[in-house]
Design a protein around this motif. Structure first.
Motif, PDB file in Angstrom:
ATOM      1  N   GLY A  23      20.628  -8.722  94.868  1.00 45.68           N
ATOM      2  CA  GLY A  23      21.404  -7.490  94.871  1.00 45.68           C
ATOM      3  C   GLY A  23      22.893  -7.771  94.838  1.00 45.68           C
ATOM      4  N   SER A  24      23.663  -6.717  94.863  1.00 54.44           N
ATOM      5  CA  SER A  24      25.113  -6.830  94.853  1.00 54.44           C
ATOM      6  C   SER A  24      25.645  -6.588  96.265  1.00 54.44           C
ATOM      7  N   ILE A  25      26.962  -6.520  96.388  1.00 49.42           N
ATOM      8  CA  ILE A  25      27.561  -6.283  97.698  1.00 49.42           C
ATOM      9  C   ILE A  25      27.471  -4.806  98.081  1.00 49.42           C
ATOM     10  N   THR A  26      27.085  -3.967  97.128  1.00 53.74           N
ATOM     11  CA  THR A  26      26.912  -2.538  97.396  1.00 53.74           C
ATOM     12  C   THR A  26      25.445  -2.169  97.230  1.00 53.74           C
ATOM     13  N   ASN A  27      25.100  -0.972  97.667  1.00 52.98           N
ATOM     14  CA  ASN A  27      23.717  -0.493  97.546  1.00 52.98           C
ATOM     15  C   ASN A  27      23.474   0.121  96.172  1.00 52.98           C
ATOM     16  N   LYS A  28      23.724  -0.663  95.134  1.00 51.12           N
ATOM     17  CA  LYS A  28      23.515  -0.204  93.768  1.00 51.12           C
ATOM     18  C   LYS A  28      22.745  -1.260  92.994  1.00 51.12           C
ATOM     19  N   ASN A  29      22.019  -0.798  91.991  1.00 54.08           N
ATOM     20  CA  ASN A  29      21.259  -1.687  91.106  1.00 54.08           C
ATOM     21  C   ASN A  29      20.309  -2.568  91.915  1.00 54.08           C
ATOM     22  N   GLY A  30      20.274  -3.827  91.605  1.00 53.84           N
ATOM     23  CA  GLY A  30      19.380  -4.759  92.297  1.00 53.84           C
ATOM     24  C   GLY A  30      18.039  -4.869  91.607  1.00 53.84           C
ATOM     25  N   GLY A  31      17.527  -6.082  91.574  1.00 53.12           N
ATOM     26  CA  GLY A  31      16.211  -6.316  90.976  1.00 53.12           C
ATOM     27  C   GLY A  31      15.475  -7.389  91.739  1.00 53.12           C
ATOM     28  N   GLY A  32      14.190  -7.509  91.454  1.00 54.51           N
ATOM     29  CA  GLY A  32      13.403  -8.519  92.144  1.00 54.51           C
ATOM     30  C   GLY A  32      12.059  -8.712  91.478  1.00 54.51           C
ATOM     31  N   ILE A  33      11.335  -9.692  92.005  1.00 51.85           N
ATOM     32  CA  ILE A  33       9.998  -9.992  91.507  1.00 51.85           C
ATOM     33  C   ILE A  33       9.078 -10.158  92.706  1.00 51.85           C
ATOM     34  N   VAL A  34       7.987  -9.413  92.713  1.00 55.86           N
ATOM     35  CA  VAL A  34       7.008  -9.471  93.794  1.00 55.86           C
ATOM     36  C   VAL A  34       5.895 -10.442  93.388  1.00 55.86           C
ATOM     37  N   ILE A  35       5.559 -11.369  94.290  1.00 59.65           N
ATOM     38  CA  ILE A  35       4.577 -12.406  94.002  1.00 59.65           C
ATOM     39  C   ILE A  35       3.435 -12.319  95.011  1.00 59.65           C
ATOM     40  N   ASP A  36       2.206 -12.457  94.533  1.00 60.94           N
ATOM     41  CA  ASP A  36       1.078 -12.447  95.466  1.00 60.94           C
ATOM     42  C   ASP A  36       0.959 -13.800  96.165  1.00 60.94           C
TER      43      ASP A  36
END
Length: 254
Positions: A82-95
């Motif tokens: 993520g960034s320093i603010t509560n905007k955007n952000g992405g991720g990947i969930v892994i089992d």
């Protein structure tokens, strides 16, 4: 001494059994979802992925700060950026089965990241999560994203497999009658009357605030904006679940 030796285990279980216990089923289910926000939704997301038997899920708009990993329940782990603010952000969930096969995590920006996995008897697998800038973002921000994506893809060896998933904020025209000819009629199922109504209300309140500049109109617009975002996110989740349920039914009929 002889008695103890007779009752003791002579040797550990064979290496073949140890290896077999850690072999991974090569059939993978990879999904993508724009969650709108991960705040308070970790358990809900993990339950959906467990029910759908998803191994890897790329998510966008987490709205979490920092670059960390977090257990979200049911054996799933989320690696996010993520960034320093509560905007955007992405991720990947892994089992749980794939977590031990991660060999590299590349966090490019709050809109782009990738994970490399080592698999049995085949090339490494790279999963890329992307969240393209939407309407309203500057041209330079859009150019930076696409350049970063191009550089990331160029850095992956050609001998390795690549899967790119994400929300590319693409739009096919402004009306729906011609969409079915392009994407089969599945992409706009979340565009319901309820979503349209809440978005129109948000636009109306925004115009009212722009004209009046009153604090009460600003608060009304902010509330409507949150309601509209929640409605869109919920409609997208339901649309995705209905789509996968339809695919599952088709598979069972065969």
């Amino acid at each position: 001494m002889i008695k103890n030796a007779a009752n003791a285990r002579a040797f550990p279980r064979s290496d073949a059994k140890v290896i077999a216990a850690h072999q991974f089923n090569q059939k993978l289910r990879i999904a993508n979802l724009n969650v709108g926000s991960m705040t308070g939704r970790s358990s809900e997301l993990s339950e959906v992925l467990l029910r759908r038997r998803v191994n890897i899920c790329c998510i966008q708009e987490t709205r979490w700060k920092g670059s960390k990993s977090r257990d979200i329940g049911n054996g799933f782990k989320l690696l996010y950026n993520g960034s320093i603010t509560n905007k955007n952000g992405g991720g990947i969930v892994i089992d749980q089965d794939l977590q031990e096969r991660i060999v590299e995590v590349h966090r490019v920006s709050d809109r782009l990241m990738s994970i490399k996995f080592v698999l049995d008897n085949q090339p490494c697998m790279n999963v890329v999560s992307a969240y393209a800038p939407q309407t309203g973002c500057t041209t330079s921000e859009k150019e930076i994203f696409w350049n970063d994506l191009d550089d990331l893809m160029q850095s992956i060896p050609t001998t390795e497999t690549k899967y790119i998933l994400g929300d590319f904020n693409g739009h096919i025209g402004q009306t729906s009658p011609f969409n079915a000819r392009v994407h089969g009629g599945y992409g706009y199922k979340w565009w319901t009357d309820d979503v349209k109504q809440k978005l129109e209300q948000k636009k109306t309140l925004f115009k009212s605030w722009q004209n009046s500049k009153e604090e009460t109109d600003l608060e009304a617009y902010r509330t409507a904006k949150k309601v509209a975002k929640r409605a869109v996110a919920q409609a997208k989740v339901k649309s995705a679940e209905d789509f996968y349920a339809k695919l599952h039914n088709i598979k069972e009929d065969r």
